[in-house]
Design an enzyme around this catalytic site. Structure first.
Site, PDB file in Angstrom:
ATOM      1  N   ASP A   1       5.841   4.204   5.995  1.00 38.05           N
ATOM      2  CA  ASP A   1       6.718   4.922   6.259  1.00 38.05           C
ATOM      3  C   ASP A   1       6.005   6.472   6.342  1.00 38.05           C
ATOM      4  O   ASP A   1       6.907   7.296   6.609  1.00 38.05           O
ATOM      5  CB  ASP A   1       7.775   4.991   5.286  1.00 38.05           C
ATOM      6  CG  ASP A   1       8.584   3.656   5.561  1.00 38.05           C
ATOM      7  OD1 ASP A   1       8.784   2.765   4.331  1.00 38.05           O
ATOM      8  OD2 ASP A   1       9.140   3.328   6.489  1.00 38.05           O
TER       9      ASP A   1
ATOM     10  N   HIS B   1       3.866   1.253  -3.098  1.00 34.67           N
ATOM     11  CA  HIS B   1       4.241  -0.009  -2.538  1.00 34.67           C
ATOM     12  C   HIS B   1       4.227  -1.084  -3.803  1.00 34.67           C
ATOM     13  O   HIS B   1       3.572  -1.182  -4.439  1.00 34.67           O
ATOM     14  CB  HIS B   1       3.268  -0.285  -1.447  1.00 34.67           C
ATOM     15  CG  HIS B   1       3.957  -1.503  -0.378  1.00 34.67           C
ATOM     16  ND1 HIS B   1       3.738  -2.768  -0.775  1.00 34.67           N
ATOM     17  CD2 HIS B   1       4.568  -1.318   0.790  1.00 34.67           C
ATOM     18  CE1 HIS B   1       4.699  -3.334   0.251  1.00 34.67           C
ATOM     19  NE2 HIS B   1       4.965  -2.554   0.995  1.00 34.67           N
TER      20      HIS B   1
HETATM   21  C1  SDX Z   1       8.803  -0.255   2.709  1.00 37.52           C
HETATM   22  O1  SDX Z   1       8.346  -4.496   0.282  1.00 37.52           O
HETATM   23  C2  SDX Z   1       7.940  -4.172   1.156  1.00 37.52           C
HETATM   24  O2  SDX Z   1       7.017  -4.850   1.930  1.00 37.52           O
HETATM   25  C3  SDX Z   1       8.528  -2.891   2.144  1.00 37.52           C
HETATM   26  C4  SDX Z   1       7.822  -2.364   3.233  1.00 37.52           C
HETATM   27  C5  SDX Z   1       8.116  -3.212   4.440  1.00 37.52           C
HETATM   28  O3  SDX Z   1       7.442  -3.368   5.445  1.00 37.52           O
HETATM   29  O4  SDX Z   1       9.231  -4.059   4.328  1.00 37.52           O
HETATM   30  O5  SDX Z   1       6.501  -2.194   3.181  1.00 37.52           O
HETATM   31  C6  SDX Z   1       8.596  -1.080   3.645  1.00 37.52           C
HETATM   32  O6  SDX Z   1       9.863  -0.204   1.959  1.00 37.52           O
HETATM   33  C7  SDX Z   1       7.868   0.583   2.096  1.00 37.52           C
HETATM   34  C8  SDX Z   1       7.944   1.680   0.911  1.00 37.52           C
HETATM   35  C9  SDX Z   1       8.922   2.871   1.291  1.00 37.52           C
HETATM   36  N1  SDX Z   1       9.211   3.352   0.204  1.00 37.52           N
HETATM   37  C10 SDX Z   1       8.705   4.533  -0.354  1.00 37.52           C
HETATM   38  O7  SDX Z   1       8.083   5.284   0.322  1.00 37.52           O
HETATM   39  C11 SDX Z   1       9.737   5.265  -1.515  1.00 37.52           C
HETATM   40  C12 SDX Z   1       8.582   5.991  -2.353  1.00 37.52           C
HETATM   41  N2  SDX Z   1       7.945   4.840  -3.262  1.00 37.52           N
HETATM   42  C13 SDX Z   1       8.408   4.363  -4.324  1.00 37.52           C
HETATM   43  O8  SDX Z   1       9.734   4.475  -4.641  1.00 37.52           O
HETATM   44  C14 SDX Z   1       7.625   3.132  -4.909  1.00 37.52           C
HETATM   45  O9  SDX Z   1       6.458   3.122  -4.811  1.00 37.52           O
HETATM   46  C15 SDX Z   1       8.196   1.751  -4.216  1.00 37.52           C
HETATM   47  C16 SDX Z   1       9.646   1.275  -4.393  1.00 37.52           C
HETATM   48  C17 SDX Z   1       7.787   1.758  -2.892  1.00 37.52           C
HETATM   49  C18 SDX Z   1       7.755   0.703  -5.132  1.00 37.52           C
HETATM   50  O10 SDX Z   1       8.098   0.791  -6.324  1.00 37.52           O
HETATM   51  P1  SDX Z   1       7.795  -0.370  -7.471  1.00 37.52           P
HETATM   52  O11 SDX Z   1       6.826  -1.458  -7.184  1.00 37.52           O
HETATM   53  O12 SDX Z   1       8.818  -0.658  -8.206  1.00 37.52           O
HETATM   54  O13 SDX Z   1       6.800   0.568  -8.358  1.00 37.52           O
HETATM   55  P2  SDX Z   1       7.467   1.302  -9.643  1.00 37.52           P
HETATM   56  O14 SDX Z   1       8.556   2.038  -9.348  1.00 37.52           O
HETATM   57  O15 SDX Z   1       7.342   0.367 -10.850  1.00 37.52           O
HETATM   58  O16 SDX Z   1       6.219   2.454  -9.766  1.00 37.52           O
HETATM   59  C19 SDX Z   1       5.089   2.091 -10.785  1.00 37.52           C
HETATM   60  C20 SDX Z   1       4.754   3.767 -10.977  1.00 37.52           C
HETATM   61  C21 SDX Z   1       5.991   4.514 -11.736  1.00 37.52           C
HETATM   62  O17 SDX Z   1       5.226   5.277 -12.935  1.00 37.52           O
HETATM   63  P3  SDX Z   1       5.107   4.816 -14.365  1.00 37.52           P
HETATM   64  O18 SDX Z   1       6.566   4.466 -14.929  1.00 37.52           O
HETATM   65  O19 SDX Z   1       4.072   3.618 -14.387  1.00 37.52           O
HETATM   66  O20 SDX Z   1       4.585   6.188 -14.911  1.00 37.52           O
HETATM   67  O21 SDX Z   1       4.324   4.555 -10.127  1.00 37.52           O
HETATM   68  C22 SDX Z   1       5.101   5.470 -10.027  1.00 37.52           C
HETATM   69  C23 SDX Z   1       6.436   4.999 -10.821  1.00 37.52           C
HETATM   70  O22 SDX Z   1       6.932   6.241 -11.203  1.00 37.52           O
HETATM   71  N3  SDX Z   1       5.453   5.762  -8.801  1.00 37.52           N
HETATM   72  C24 SDX Z   1       5.670   7.005  -7.862  1.00 37.52           C
HETATM   73  C25 SDX Z   1       5.962   6.621  -6.633  1.00 37.52           C
HETATM   74  N4  SDX Z   1       6.093   5.359  -6.579  1.00 37.52           N
HETATM   75  C26 SDX Z   1       5.678   4.626  -7.660  1.00 37.52           C
HETATM   76  N5  SDX Z   1       5.565   8.203  -8.447  1.00 37.52           N
HETATM   77  C27 SDX Z   1       5.674   9.134  -7.560  1.00 37.52           C
HETATM   78  N6  SDX Z   1       6.064   8.988  -6.314  1.00 37.52           N
HETATM   79  C28 SDX Z   1       5.971   7.503  -5.662  1.00 37.52           C
HETATM   80  N7  SDX Z   1       6.147   7.424  -4.378  1.00 37.52           N
END
Ligand code: SDX
Length: 427
Positions: free
Chosen positions: A363, A306
């Site tokens: 989710d 998140h």
């Molecule tokens: C919602 O914003 C809100 O409030 C949203 C929400 C709401 O109520 O409106 O809460 C609802 O959208 C919840 C999120 C649902 N999405 C998912 O579950 C999709 C999977 N999650 C990821 O795509 C991700 O965690 C996000 C998009 C939710 C957040 O991404 P960020 O904040 O941009 O973080 P990032 O992509 O920079 O990740 C940081 C690190 C990275 O690794 P490094 O480059 O540091 O090595 O964490 C890793 C990412 O690759 N990472 C994951 C991951 N989420 C982040 N690796 C594997 N699986 C994941 N799910």
């Protein structure tokens, strides 16, 4: 603590005011920074940038706290109903009994859809994704409710709000029934707000509808848990579209499209598809954990991570508990729930997830409950939109009543500098 931040550029110092929120959050007010220094700040994805002041929702990602207008999500999920929470988010206070009655009556009066809207719905193929249908129908409502467009007075905004709160659940139910090939249903005057959502969605054409309290309570709780979440992607979309003074329905239609993305609200559908794939794959969670950690693999563990929560999403805890209760009371044994719990356990012990503070989000478990209620997977994000409707409305109303300026971010240009045109015969 000083209330001034100092930035030095090329030996010149610039003083900027520090502002404090009611929960002691700190921000540097850079609204005059470019005038003062000629420089801007830049922050792709706005990870460190506040877009507005808001009184609506507070969340603390480090502590896993979520409150609507000061009330904890845990208390609201336990003690309130969804219509009360709609009122609270939009108008700022929990309603008295008479306020709630008037609000519900005003909404009931608007719970009819212009018959010609059915022609638009008929135009979609049955295979159309429900989020695309819902976004289109929400935008189409404008044509049938022109008085809801140029709203500036509090009274005109109220009328637009009860209109969309009355009509949106019907559009959600009709979108669902179109996809299922079922005749369209309306609600009943004598049913509650969420009871009507369940009836319009689930009534069988050849049977009397009987309210199932387990289904209604589960839906009510899920809708409350999704109702607002401060400046997330879709809410920011609703605010910025509304900041151009586009109407409420047009702003909501844009928010629905933003929510559709699998990184945002579309994740609840992606979670179930992922869990189903793991089940088909013999429950091999380790293979999918490896894929999620492999930088060469675009796969992510959907429902995990998140932007703000670097601790448990408090909603995920409540939904996980509710999933057990709902499946038990409906007598459903869903193997996918056990896979989800196994995946969660593994991820919470895996250094990759622990170091990045990746926890289950709202989710991760919600789809398991929607599925137990008989809602098809590609309708999950529509249910998220139905829950988030009051939050979008509250944020849009706050932005408009505060007469906030049109949203127009700056950029840093990295393209070609000036170059002369070359005619095609010389290229
Ligand atoms: C919602 O914003 C809100 O409030 C949203 C929400 C709401 O109520 O409106 O809460 C609802 O959208 C919840 C999120 C649902 N999405 C998912 O579950 C999709 C999977 N999650 C990821 O795509 C991700 O965690 C996000 C998009 C939710 C957040 O991404 P960020 O904040 O941009 O973080 P990032 O992509 O920079 O990740 C940081 C690190 C990275 O690794 P490094 O480059 O540091 O090595 O964490 C890793 C990412 O690759 N990472 C994951 C991951 N989420 C982040 N690796 C594997 N699986 C994941 N799910």
């Amino acid at each position: 603590m000083s209330n001034i931040a100092t930035i030095e550029i090329n030996g010149k110092k610039y003083e900027l005011p520090i502002v404090l929120g009611s929960e002691n959050e700190i921000a540097i007010d850079i609204s005059k920074f470019r005038d003062l220094s000629g420089a801007i700040t830049i922050d792709p994805g706005f990870k460190n940038t506040g877009a507005c002041y808001s009184d609506i929702t507070f969340l603390d990602g480090e502590k896993g706290i979520l409150r609507y207008r000061g009330y904890s999500i845990e208390e609201l999920a336990e003690k309130a109903d969804f219509l009360e929470v709609c009122y609270l988010l939009i108008f700022g206070e929990l309603p008295t009994y008479s306020q709630l009655e008037k609000f519900h009556n005003d909404i009931r009066e608007q719970s009819i859809i212009a018959e010609d809207m059915k022609k638009i719905l008929d135009g979609f193929p049955q295979s159309a994704h429900p989020m695309g249908v819902l976004s289109s129908l929400t935008s189409a409502l404008i044509a049938f409710n022109p008085s809801s467009v140029n709203v500036t007075s509090e009274e005109a905004i109220y009328k637009a709000i009860v209109k969309i709160l009355g009509k949106f659940p019907v559009l959600v139910a009709w979108t669902h029934r179109k996809h299922q090939g079922l005749p369209l249903e309306y609600g009943d005057e004598d049913l509650g707000y969420v009871e009507n959502i369940a009836k319009m969605m689930f009534k069988k054409p050849n049977k009397e509808y009987k309210v199932n309290p387990v289904v209604v309570n589960a839906l009510d709780k899920l809708l409350i848990l999704h109702a607002d979440h401060e400046q997330n992607c879709s809410t920011s979309t609703v605010r910025i579209v509304g900041s151009s003074h586009a109407g409420l329905f047009a702003s909501l239609s844009a928010g629905i499209s933003a929510l559709w993305g699998p990184l945002h609200g579309g994740a609840n559908q992606a979670v179930i598809e992922m869990l189903e794939a793991i089940k088909e794959d013999g429950g091999d969670t380790k293979k999918y954990m490896a894929k999620a950690k492999d930088k060469e693999d675009p796969f992510r563990l959907m429902g995990f991570g998140h932007r703000v929560y670097k601790n448990f999403d408090p909603r995920a805890k409540i939904i996980k508990k509710a999933a057990d209760e709902v499946l038990m009371s409906l007598g459903i044994n869903d193997p996918v729930l056990e896979i989800a719990k196994g995946l969660e356990k593994e991820a919470l012990e895996d250094p990759y997830f622990v170091e990045r503070k990746l926890y289950p989000n709202v989710d991760f478990y919600s789809g398991i409950i929607y599925r137990s209620l008989g809602i098809p997977t590609n309708m999950f994000t529509v249910m998220f939109a139905l829950g988030r409707l009051p939050g979008w409305i509250a944020q849009w109303r706050e932005m408009r009543l505060r007469k906030e300026p049109i949203g127009r971010p700056r950029q840093i240009y990295t393209g070609h500098t000036l170059r002369p045109f070359v005619s095609v015969d010389k290229r």
